[in-house]
Design a protein around this motif. Structure first.
Motif, short mmCIF file in Angstrom:
data_model
loop_
_atom_site.label_atom_id
_atom_site.label_comp_id
_atom_site.label_asym_id
_atom_site.label_seq_id
_atom_site.Cartn_x
_atom_site.Cartn_y
_atom_site.Cartn_z
N MET A 38 -13.16 -9.84 -6.51
CA MET A 38 -13.20 -8.46 -6.08
C MET A 38 -14.25 -8.31 -4.98
O MET A 38 -15.37 -8.77 -5.12
CB MET A 38 -13.55 -7.56 -7.27
CG MET A 38 -13.80 -6.13 -6.86
SD MET A 38 -14.27 -5.04 -8.21
CE MET A 38 -12.68 -4.78 -8.94
N ASN A 39 -13.88 -7.65 -3.91
CA ASN A 39 -14.83 -7.37 -2.83
C ASN A 39 -15.64 -6.13 -3.16
O ASN A 39 -15.16 -5.23 -3.83
CB ASN A 39 -14.10 -7.18 -1.50
CG ASN A 39 -13.61 -8.49 -0.94
OD1 ASN A 39 -14.09 -9.56 -1.32
ND2 ASN A 39 -12.65 -8.42 -0.05
N ILE A 40 -16.85 -6.12 -2.65
CA ILE A 40 -17.78 -5.03 -2.92
C ILE A 40 -18.22 -4.42 -1.59
O ILE A 40 -18.64 -5.13 -0.69
CB ILE A 40 -19.02 -5.55 -3.69
CG1 ILE A 40 -18.56 -6.15 -5.03
CG2 ILE A 40 -20.03 -4.45 -3.89
CD1 ILE A 40 -19.63 -6.93 -5.76
N SER A 41 -18.10 -3.11 -1.48
CA SER A 41 -18.56 -2.39 -0.30
C SER A 41 -19.90 -1.75 -0.63
O SER A 41 -20.00 -0.94 -1.54
CB SER A 41 -17.57 -1.30 0.11
OG SER A 41 -16.39 -1.87 0.61
N TYR A 42 -20.92 -2.13 0.11
CA TYR A 42 -22.27 -1.63 -0.09
C TYR A 42 -22.58 -0.63 1.01
O TYR A 42 -22.44 -0.94 2.19
CB TYR A 42 -23.26 -2.80 -0.06
CG TYR A 42 -24.68 -2.38 -0.29
CD1 TYR A 42 -25.16 -2.15 -1.57
CD2 TYR A 42 -25.56 -2.21 0.78
CE1 TYR A 42 -26.47 -1.75 -1.78
CE2 TYR A 42 -26.86 -1.83 0.57
CZ TYR A 42 -27.32 -1.60 -0.71
OH TYR A 42 -28.61 -1.21 -0.91
N VAL A 43 -22.99 0.57 0.62
CA VAL A 43 -23.30 1.64 1.57
C VAL A 43 -24.75 2.06 1.37
O VAL A 43 -25.16 2.36 0.25
CB VAL A 43 -22.36 2.85 1.35
CG1 VAL A 43 -22.69 3.95 2.33
CG2 VAL A 43 -20.91 2.43 1.47
N SER A 44 -25.52 2.08 2.47
CA SER A 44 -26.92 2.45 2.36
C SER A 44 -27.38 3.13 3.64
O SER A 44 -26.77 2.97 4.70
CB SER A 44 -27.78 1.21 2.10
OG SER A 44 -29.15 1.55 2.01
N ASP A 45 -28.48 3.85 3.53
CA ASP A 45 -29.11 4.43 4.71
C ASP A 45 -30.28 3.56 5.17
O ASP A 45 -30.97 3.89 6.12
CB ASP A 45 -29.58 5.86 4.44
CG ASP A 45 -30.51 5.99 3.25
OD1 ASP A 45 -30.65 5.01 2.48
OD2 ASP A 45 -31.07 7.08 3.06
N ASN A 46 -30.47 2.42 4.53
CA ASN A 46 -31.56 1.51 4.86
C ASN A 46 -31.01 0.33 5.65
O ASN A 46 -30.25 -0.49 5.13
CB ASN A 46 -32.22 1.03 3.56
CG ASN A 46 -33.45 0.19 3.80
OD1 ASN A 46 -33.47 -0.68 4.67
ND2 ASN A 46 -34.47 0.42 3.00
N TYR A 47 -31.42 0.23 6.90
CA TYR A 47 -30.93 -0.83 7.79
C TYR A 47 -31.19 -2.21 7.22
O TYR A 47 -30.33 -3.09 7.24
CB TYR A 47 -31.58 -0.70 9.17
CG TYR A 47 -31.33 -1.91 10.05
CD1 TYR A 47 -30.11 -2.06 10.70
CD2 TYR A 47 -32.29 -2.91 10.17
CE1 TYR A 47 -29.86 -3.17 11.49
CE2 TYR A 47 -32.05 -4.04 10.95
CZ TYR A 47 -30.84 -4.16 11.60
OH TYR A 47 -30.59 -5.28 12.37
N TYR A 48 -32.38 -2.43 6.68
CA TYR A 48 -32.77 -3.76 6.20
C TYR A 48 -31.96 -4.18 4.99
O TYR A 48 -31.61 -5.35 4.84
CB TYR A 48 -34.27 -3.81 5.92
CG TYR A 48 -35.07 -3.57 7.17
CD1 TYR A 48 -35.15 -4.55 8.15
CD2 TYR A 48 -35.71 -2.36 7.40
CE1 TYR A 48 -35.85 -4.33 9.33
CE2 TYR A 48 -36.41 -2.13 8.56
CZ TYR A 48 -36.49 -3.12 9.53
OH TYR A 48 -37.17 -2.91 10.69
N LEU A 49 -31.66 -3.24 4.10
CA LEU A 49 -30.82 -3.57 2.95
C LEU A 49 -29.41 -3.94 3.40
O LEU A 49 -28.82 -4.91 2.90
CB LEU A 49 -30.77 -2.41 1.96
CG LEU A 49 -32.04 -2.14 1.17
CD1 LEU A 49 -31.87 -0.90 0.31
CD2 LEU A 49 -32.41 -3.32 0.31
N CYS A 50 -28.87 -3.20 4.34
CA CYS A 50 -27.52 -3.50 4.84
C CYS A 50 -27.48 -4.85 5.54
O CYS A 50 -26.56 -5.63 5.34
CB CYS A 50 -27.05 -2.40 5.80
SG CYS A 50 -26.63 -0.86 4.98
N ALA A 51 -28.49 -5.11 6.35
CA ALA A 51 -28.53 -6.37 7.10
C ALA A 51 -28.74 -7.57 6.18
O ALA A 51 -28.24 -8.66 6.44
CB ALA A 51 -29.62 -6.32 8.15
#
Length: 187
Positions: free
Chosen positions: A1-14
């Protein structure tokens, strides 16, 4: 299963890019609207938005689409989680491996489930034990015991009222803006 991660933190997303995760940075309401228009509903959604207003807006939008999702919060101890209704709440500090584990195995939780009475107390958690006892027609000792159980089950880092308010607000938003009547089924 693929997971989509959504955040307002650039470093967490990167830092979370992988074959299993796709990450998306959200900076405003428009970003949320654009993201949800192209969202693949077969992916499991992980919401790591720290800004309270953006997180509330995102959760309201996701609830209208009836998607399953997980909310990550700063107030929960690392690598712990709980489930209320269909929504999983976990620590913002949890590892990608732990998120994958939750997605795979959490549909049937055996622990960290709030009882109906605990949900009633969570709804008035901001009050003193005396007032909770009076409002719910229970003893002060029972009210105090339920408060301790709630904090333990929610795996909170801090036991202060502000942290509890943040968690209570996220739970309320995720489950239709009210706590009464929410009862997770234990497996």
């Amino acid at each position: 299963m693929n997971i989509s991660y959504v955040s307002d933190n650039y470093y967490l997303c990167a830092g979370i890019e992988s074959q299993v995760f796709d990450s998306h940075q959200i900076t405003c309401k428009r970003d949320i609207d654009v993201y949800l228009q192209s969202y693949n509903p077969t992916n499991y959604l992980v919401v790591g938005i720290e800004n309270l207003f953006l997180r509330d807006y995102f959760i309201k939008k996701v609830n209208t689409l009836s998607l399953k999702y997980m909310v990550l919060m700063q107030d929960i101890i690392k690598d712990h989680c709980f489930k209320i209704g269909d929504v999983v709440f976990s620590s913002m500090e949890c590892s990608p491996h732990y998120i994958q584990k939750i997605v795979r195995y959490f549909p049937k939780p055996r622990q960290n489930v709030l009882t109906q009475r605990e949900l009633d107390i969570l709804d008035v958690f901001h009050l003193q034990n005396v007032k909770i006892a009076r409002e719910l027609d229970i003893s002060q000792k029972t009210a105090s015991g339920h408060r301790v159980n709630i904090q333990h089950k929610l795996r909170m880092k801090s036991k202060n009222t502000l942290a509890m308010l943040r968690i209570k607000t996220a739970i309320s938003r995720s489950n239709g803006s009210h706590l009464h009547g929410l009862l997770s089924q234990q497996s």
